[in-house]
Design a protein around this motif. Structure first.
Motif, PDB file in Angstrom:
ATOM      1  N   ARG A  36       0.165  15.028   0.720  1.00  0.00           N
ATOM      2  CA  ARG A  36      -0.537  14.761  -0.537  1.00  0.00           C
ATOM      3  C   ARG A  36      -1.551  13.639  -0.351  1.00  0.00           C
ATOM      4  NH1 ARG A  36       1.099  15.759  -5.702  1.00  0.00           N
ATOM      5  NH2 ARG A  36      -1.056  15.122  -6.014  1.00  0.00           N
ATOM      6  N   ALA A  37      -1.168  12.610   0.383  1.00  0.00           N
ATOM      7  CA  ALA A  37      -2.085  11.494   0.646  1.00  0.00           C
ATOM      8  C   ALA A  37      -3.308  11.971   1.422  1.00  0.00           C
ATOM      9  CB  ALA A  37      -1.363  10.385   1.409  1.00  0.00           C
ATOM     10  N   LYS A  38      -3.073  12.719   2.468  1.00  0.00           N
ATOM     11  CA  LYS A  38      -4.193  13.198   3.292  1.00  0.00           C
ATOM     12  C   LYS A  38      -5.108  14.130   2.500  1.00  0.00           C
ATOM     13  CE  LYS A  38      -5.481  15.225   7.637  1.00  0.00           C
ATOM     14  NZ  LYS A  38      -5.070  15.588   8.977  1.00  0.00           N
ATOM     15  N   ASN A  39      -4.519  15.058   1.751  1.00  0.00           N
ATOM     16  CA  ASN A  39      -5.321  16.040   1.015  1.00  0.00           C
ATOM     17  C   ASN A  39      -6.079  15.445  -0.165  1.00  0.00           C
ATOM     18  OD1 ASN A  39      -4.468  17.968   2.814  1.00  0.00           O
ATOM     19  ND2 ASN A  39      -2.960  18.868   1.443  1.00  0.00           N
ATOM     20  N   SER A  40      -5.669  14.270  -0.621  1.00  0.00           N
ATOM     21  CA  SER A  40      -6.353  13.642  -1.749  1.00  0.00           C
ATOM     22  C   SER A  40      -7.101  12.367  -1.336  1.00  0.00           C
ATOM     23  CB  SER A  40      -5.351  13.323  -2.857  1.00  0.00           C
ATOM     24  OG  SER A  40      -4.421  12.356  -2.418  1.00  0.00           O
ATOM     25  N   ASN A  41      -7.240  12.187  -0.025  1.00  0.00           N
ATOM     26  CA  ASN A  41      -7.903  10.991   0.502  1.00  0.00           C
ATOM     27  C   ASN A  41      -7.221   9.711   0.001  1.00  0.00           C
ATOM     28  OD1 ASN A  41      -9.786   9.771   2.185  1.00  0.00           O
ATOM     29  ND2 ASN A  41     -11.259   9.480   0.526  1.00  0.00           N
ATOM     30  N   GLY A  42      -5.909   9.793  -0.072  1.00  0.00           N
ATOM     31  CA  GLY A  42      -5.112   8.661  -0.541  1.00  0.00           C
ATOM     32  C   GLY A  42      -4.417   7.956   0.605  1.00  0.00           C
ATOM     33  N   GLY A  43      -3.433   7.179   0.270  1.00  0.00           N
ATOM     34  CA  GLY A  43      -2.679   6.439   1.261  1.00  0.00           C
ATOM     35  C   GLY A  43      -1.204   6.804   1.208  1.00  0.00           C
ATOM     36  N   LEU A  44      -0.523   6.487   2.301  1.00  0.00           N
ATOM     37  CA  LEU A  44       0.905   6.744   2.410  1.00  0.00           C
ATOM     38  C   LEU A  44       1.626   5.422   2.654  1.00  0.00           C
ATOM     39  CD1 LEU A  44       3.449   8.542   2.789  1.00  0.00           C
ATOM     40  CD2 LEU A  44       2.751   8.819   5.187  1.00  0.00           C
ATOM     41  N   VAL A  45       2.634   5.155   1.845  1.00  0.00           N
ATOM     42  CA  VAL A  45       3.467   3.970   2.007  1.00  0.00           C
ATOM     43  C   VAL A  45       4.879   4.448   2.308  1.00  0.00           C
ATOM     44  CG1 VAL A  45       4.420   1.911   0.898  1.00  0.00           C
ATOM     45  CG2 VAL A  45       2.069   2.632   0.396  1.00  0.00           C
ATOM     46  N   LEU A  46       5.449   3.942   3.391  1.00  0.00           N
ATOM     47  CA  LEU A  46       6.831   4.234   3.742  1.00  0.00           C
ATOM     48  C   LEU A  46       7.647   2.978   3.485  1.00  0.00           C
ATOM     49  CD1 LEU A  46       6.333   6.142   7.118  1.00  0.00           C
ATOM     50  CD2 LEU A  46       6.510   7.082   4.801  1.00  0.00           C
TER      51      LEU A  46
END
Length: 163
Positions: A36-46
């Motif tokens: 979802r982050a990649k497809n929406s040009n967003g970020g990923l927090v783990l």
């Protein structure tokens, strides 16, 4: 109440946060949040939350246990981060906290006002859907942002198609 999200303002981007732990469903939550982050040009927090320990008798033992728990947390979250890099092509932010799970998740959301969606995955165990989904179901106001819960049974192809 959660502070206003900044992800829609200039210079900000929406971030998806997955909670990392040692449950089998964790990898599905990381994959979905990363896609979802990649497809929406967003970020990923783990985010990994080390549970509180009640050992207070010997400080040396308590510090050793905390260091050991921190090492384990780092190993687990780094493995999840590497999987996100290799299979999705996103560079995740890593957050490790110690304390009550719900409180710490909300604190991470409050600290990073770009985090807009929390992603969890339900487990297949007979004793319930997993600790985080059970926490969410057991309390009406467990988290302060929208939560996406992936049902059990989705494989990587299903997750990729949904994203």
């Amino acid at each position: 109440m959660v502070s206003k999200r900044l992800s829609g303002e200039a210079g900000h981007r929406r971030k998806f946060m997955a909670i990392v732990d040692d449950t089998p469903e964790c990898s599905r939550a990381v994959r979905y949040a990363g896609r979802r982050a990649k497809n929406s040009n967003g970020g990923l927090v783990l985010c990994y939350v080390i549970p509180e320990h009640d050992v207070q008798q010997w400080i040396g033992v308590q510090e050793f246990m905390r260091a050991e728990a921190r090492e384990e947390a780092e190993a687990i979250v780094n493995k999840a981060a590497e999987a996100a890099r290799e299979s999705i092509g996103v560079e995740p932010e890593i957050v490790i906290r110690e304390g009550d799970r719900s409180d710490e998740i909300n604190a991470v959301v409050e600290d990073d006002r770009d985090i807009a969606i929390l992603v969890l995955a339900a487990g297949a165990a007979k004793d319930g859907p997993g600790p985080l989904v059970s926490l969410l179901a057991g309390r009406g106001k467990a988290f302060t942002i929208p939560v996406t819960v992936l049902p059990d049974g989705l494989d990587d192809a299903d997750i990729d198609a949904l994203c």
